[in-house]
Enzyme design. Structure first.
Site, PDB file in Angstrom:
ATOM      1  N   TYR A 177      -2.340  -1.445  11.263  1.00  0.00           N
ATOM      2  CA  TYR A 177      -2.595  -2.136  10.066  1.00  0.00           C
ATOM      3  C   TYR A 177      -1.532  -1.080   8.600  1.00  0.00           C
ATOM      4  O   TYR A 177      -0.827  -2.333   8.217  1.00  0.00           O
ATOM      5  CB  TYR A 177      -3.695  -1.640   8.916  1.00  0.00           C
ATOM      6  CG  TYR A 177      -3.806  -1.444   7.521  1.00  0.00           C
ATOM      7  CD1 TYR A 177      -4.869  -3.017   6.827  1.00  0.00           C
ATOM      8  CD2 TYR A 177      -3.577  -0.466   7.346  1.00  0.00           C
ATOM      9  CE1 TYR A 177      -4.189  -3.218   5.675  1.00  0.00           C
ATOM     10  CE2 TYR A 177      -3.191  -0.560   5.584  1.00  0.00           C
ATOM     11  CZ  TYR A 177      -3.791  -1.564   4.663  1.00  0.00           C
ATOM     12  OH  TYR A 177      -4.231  -1.581   3.800  1.00  0.00           O
ATOM     13  N   LYS A 187       2.006  -3.796   6.578  1.00  0.00           N
ATOM     14  CA  LYS A 187       2.312  -3.817   4.799  1.00  0.00           C
ATOM     15  C   LYS A 187       4.004  -3.051   4.870  1.00  0.00           C
ATOM     16  O   LYS A 187       3.869  -4.115   4.148  1.00  0.00           O
ATOM     17  CB  LYS A 187       1.125  -2.921   4.317  1.00  0.00           C
ATOM     18  CG  LYS A 187       0.395  -3.299   4.392  1.00  0.00           C
ATOM     19  CD  LYS A 187      -0.016  -3.708   3.130  1.00  0.00           C
ATOM     20  CE  LYS A 187      -1.743  -4.677   3.444  1.00  0.00           C
ATOM     21  NZ  LYS A 187      -1.680  -5.909   2.851  1.00  0.00           N
ATOM     22  N   SER A 193       0.337  -1.388  -0.183  1.00  0.00           N
ATOM     23  CA  SER A 193      -0.282   0.322  -0.391  1.00  0.00           C
ATOM     24  C   SER A 193       0.644   1.408   0.287  1.00  0.00           C
ATOM     25  O   SER A 193       2.100   1.559   0.570  1.00  0.00           O
ATOM     26  CB  SER A 193      -0.849  -0.424   0.932  1.00  0.00           C
ATOM     27  OG  SER A 193      -1.682   1.408   1.580  1.00  0.00           O
TER      28      SER A 193
HETATM   29  N1  UFG Z   1     -13.502  11.031   2.861  1.00  0.00           N
HETATM   30  C1  UFG Z   1     -14.084  11.920   3.492  1.00  0.00           C
HETATM   31  N2  UFG Z   1     -15.294  11.629   4.326  1.00  0.00           N
HETATM   32  C2  UFG Z   1     -15.267   9.771   4.388  1.00  0.00           C
HETATM   33  C3  UFG Z   1     -14.186   9.131   4.012  1.00  0.00           C
HETATM   34  C4  UFG Z   1     -13.181   9.778   3.468  1.00  0.00           C
HETATM   35  O1  UFG Z   1     -13.577  12.979   3.486  1.00  0.00           O
HETATM   36  O2  UFG Z   1     -15.918   9.853   4.761  1.00  0.00           O
HETATM   37  C5  UFG Z   1     -11.452  10.840   2.289  1.00  0.00           C
HETATM   38  C6  UFG Z   1     -10.537  11.335   3.178  1.00  0.00           C
HETATM   39  O3  UFG Z   1     -10.023  11.914   4.444  1.00  0.00           O
HETATM   40  C7  UFG Z   1      -9.078  11.250   2.514  1.00  0.00           C
HETATM   41  C8  UFG Z   1     -10.208  10.943   0.853  1.00  0.00           C
HETATM   42  O4  UFG Z   1     -11.217  10.288   1.334  1.00  0.00           O
HETATM   43  O5  UFG Z   1      -9.184  12.429   2.607  1.00  0.00           O
HETATM   44  C9  UFG Z   1      -9.829   9.011   0.621  1.00  0.00           C
HETATM   45  O6  UFG Z   1     -10.169   8.896   1.962  1.00  0.00           O
HETATM   46  P1  UFG Z   1     -10.105   6.408   1.891  1.00  0.00           P
HETATM   47  O7  UFG Z   1     -10.528   6.099   3.415  1.00  0.00           O
HETATM   48  O8  UFG Z   1     -11.411   6.484   1.048  1.00  0.00           O
HETATM   49  O9  UFG Z   1      -8.398   6.581   1.654  1.00  0.00           O
HETATM   50  P2  UFG Z   1      -7.425   6.314   2.375  1.00  0.00           P
HETATM   51  O10 UFG Z   1      -6.442   7.223   1.364  1.00  0.00           O
HETATM   52  O11 UFG Z   1      -7.339   7.241   3.595  1.00  0.00           O
HETATM   53  O12 UFG Z   1      -6.808   4.803   2.277  1.00  0.00           O
HETATM   54  C10 UFG Z   1      -5.985   4.231   2.085  1.00  0.00           C
HETATM   55  C11 UFG Z   1      -6.377   2.668   1.831  1.00  0.00           C
HETATM   56  C12 UFG Z   1      -6.302   2.417   3.690  1.00  0.00           C
HETATM   57  C13 UFG Z   1      -4.786   2.986   3.668  1.00  0.00           C
HETATM   58  C14 UFG Z   1      -4.495   4.030   3.912  1.00  0.00           C
HETATM   59  C15 UFG Z   1      -3.803   4.964   4.358  1.00  0.00           C
HETATM   60  O13 UFG Z   1      -7.658   2.636   1.613  1.00  0.00           O
HETATM   61  O14 UFG Z   1      -5.779   0.861   2.975  1.00  0.00           O
HETATM   62  O15 UFG Z   1      -5.092   5.352   2.393  1.00  0.00           O
HETATM   63  O16 UFG Z   1      -3.228   6.029   4.048  1.00  0.00           O
HETATM   64  F1  UFG Z   1      -4.857   2.636   5.122  1.00  0.00           F
END
Ligand code: UFG
Length: 338
Positions: A150, A154, A125
Site C-alpha cells: 500500500y 503511494k 500519504s
Molecule cells: N492504534 C491503536 N489501536 C488501534 C488502532 C490504532 O493503538 O486499534 C494506534 C496505532 O498504533 C497508531 C495510531 O493509533 O499509533 C494511529 O493508527 P491508525 O491506524 O489510525 O493510523 P496510522 O498512522 O497507522 O495509519 C496511517 C494511515 C494509513 C497509512 C499509515 C502509514 O491511516 O493509510 O498511516 O503509516 F498507511
C-alpha cells in the site's frame, strides 16, 4: 465547471464533493462501491441540496473509462481518491493494490494526456516519509522505503505523476500527502464507514464506545514519546476536503509554480494515542474501555506535519481542533447506529 471525483462516495471523497459543490463546481463522481454505498449520495445532497452526477464504474475497465471521458468531454479537473487503502490487505494481495492504485493511475493519466489539458489532484500519504528523521516533517524530508505494498503504491504513484508531468507540460498535478484524516461532516450526514473491523484508531474508538467492539487495544506504551504511545497528526476530514478544492483552484487558475507540486496536509500538532482517547472522553462524556497491548508491526513512533508550505504557498490552514474532530466522529457514529 465540471470536476471528476473518483472514489467520490468514500470517506475523504464524499467530504470533498460537498466542498466542491459549496464552491459552485459541478461534480461527476466515479465510484465502484467496493468500499462505499450509494446512500452517500443522499447524505451529500442533504447537505448541499444537489446530488452529484454518479457513474458506477470500475476504473480498471480501460474501455469504460475511455467511454466516460467521451461522454463528459468538458471535465476540467480530476481529484483522484479511488484506491485500496488497507495496509494489511495490501501485504496479502499486492497485485490487487498495484492494479487498483497504480494501473488505474496510468489509465487516468493517459486519458488526461490525450485530452491535452489535465488538472490532477492525487491522494498521497505521510506514509511516504516512513519514520522521518526529524519533526515536524517538511515536504523536503526524504522518502523512505515503503513498509507495505500500500505504502509503495503511494510512493510509486507520486513518481508516475512526476515523470508524466515532466514530459507533458499540458498536464498539471498536485500530490497531497495526508497525515491522519479523522472526523465527519458537522451535519453528521456523511462520515467514515469502515467495512468490518476498523484498522484505524478513531473509528475503533467510536465503535467501542457505542458497543460494537468490546475494548480498544492501545498498540504499545513503551515508545520513546512523553506518554509512551505513538504520536500522529490527526486532521479533520473537512479541512482535508477544503485543501483539495484550494489545490484544484490553484491549478485551474494557473497559479502553480511548477506542473507537479507536493503539499503536506496536517495540522502541525502531534497527539498521542492516549491524548486522542482523552479528547474522545472529554467531548463524549463517556469513559472508553481500553487496555495496553503489544506494539503493532510497522507503526512509526511519531509523524506530524510541517504545514508551512501548505499554509503559505497553497494558502490553506487546518481550522478544526482535535476535540472538534473527535466530537464530529462521535456524532456520526451515533447517527449511523441510531
Ligand atoms: N492504534 C491503536 N489501536 C488501534 C488502532 C490504532 O493503538 O486499534 C494506534 C496505532 O498504533 C497508531 C495510531 O493509533 O499509533 C494511529 O493508527 P491508525 O491506524 O489510525 O493510523 P496510522 O498512522 O497507522 O495509519 C496511517 C494511515 C494509513 C497509512 C499509515 C502509514 O491511516 O493509510 O498511516 O503509516 F498507511
Amino acid at each position: 465547471m465540471k470536476i471528476l471525483v473518483t472514489g467520490g462516495l468514500g470517506f475523504i471523497g464524499s467530504h470533498t464533493v460537498v466542498e466542491l459543490q459549496h464552491q459552485g463546481f459541478e461534480v461527476v463522481v466515479i465510484d465502484n462501491l467496493s468500499n462505499s454505498s450509494e446512500d452517500v449520495l443522499d447524505g451529500i445532497s442533504a447537505i448541499t441540496g444537489k446530488e452529484p452526477i454518479f457513474e458506477n464504474l470500475d476504473l480498471r475497465d480501460k474501455k469504460k473509462l475511455n467511454g466516460f471521458f467521451e461522454k463528459y468531454p468538458d471535465i476540467r479537473g480530476v481529484i483522484h481518491f479511488a484506491a485500496s487503502k488497507a495496509v494489511g490487505e495490501s501485504v496479502e494481495e499486492p497485485l490487487l493494490y498495484y492494479e487498483n492504485n497504480l494501473g488505474v493511475l496510468t489509465y487516468l493519466l493517459q486519458e488526461l494526456k490525450q485530452k491535452g489539458n489535465g488538472n490532477f489532484i492525487f491522494s498521497s500519504s505521510c506514509t511516504v516519509y516512513g519514520q522521518a528523521d526529524s519533526m515536524p516533517i517538511t515536504e523536503a524530508a526524504p522518502v523512505k522505503p515503503a513498509e507495505s505494498p500500500y505504502g509503495n503504491t503511494k510512493q510509486v504513484g507520486e513518481e508516475i505523476i512526476r515523470d508524466t508531468c515532466n514530459v507533458n507540460p499540458e498536464l498539471k498535478a498536485i500530490a497531497l500527502r495526508y497525515f491522519n484524516p479523522i472526523g465527519a461532516h458537522p451535519s453528521a450526514k456523511i462520515g467514515e464507514l469502515p467495512l468490518g473491523v476498523p484498522q484505524n484508531l478513531v473509528p475503533y474508538i467510536t465503535q467501542t464506545a457505542i458497543g460494537i467492539r468490546e475494548k480498544l487495544a492501545v498498540f504499545g506504551d513503551d515508545y520513546p514519546t512523553p506518554d509512551g504511545t505513538c504520536i500522529r497528526d490527526y486532521i479533520h476530514v473537512v479541512d482535508v476536503a477544503k485543501a483539495h478544492v484550494i489545490a484544484l483552484q490553484r491549478l485551474l487558475e494557473g497559479n502553480n509554480a511548477t506542473n507537479y507540486e507536493v503539499f503536506n496536509l496536517g495540522t502541525g500538532t502531534g497527539s498521542s494515542v492516549l491524548e486522542v482517547i482523552k479528547s474522545f472522553e472529554k467531548v463524549s462524556g463517556k469513559k472508553l474501555n481500553y487496555n495496553i497491548a503489544p506494539r503493532r508491526e510497522g507503526d512509526v513512533i511519531q509523524a506530524y506535519a510541517d504545514t508551512k508550505k501548505a499554509n503559505t504557498v497553497l494558502g490553506w490552514k487546518a481550522e478544526s481542533s482535535l476535540d472538534e474532530a473527535m466530537k464530529s466522529a462521535w456524532e456520526w457514529e451515533q447517527k449511523v447506529r441510531s
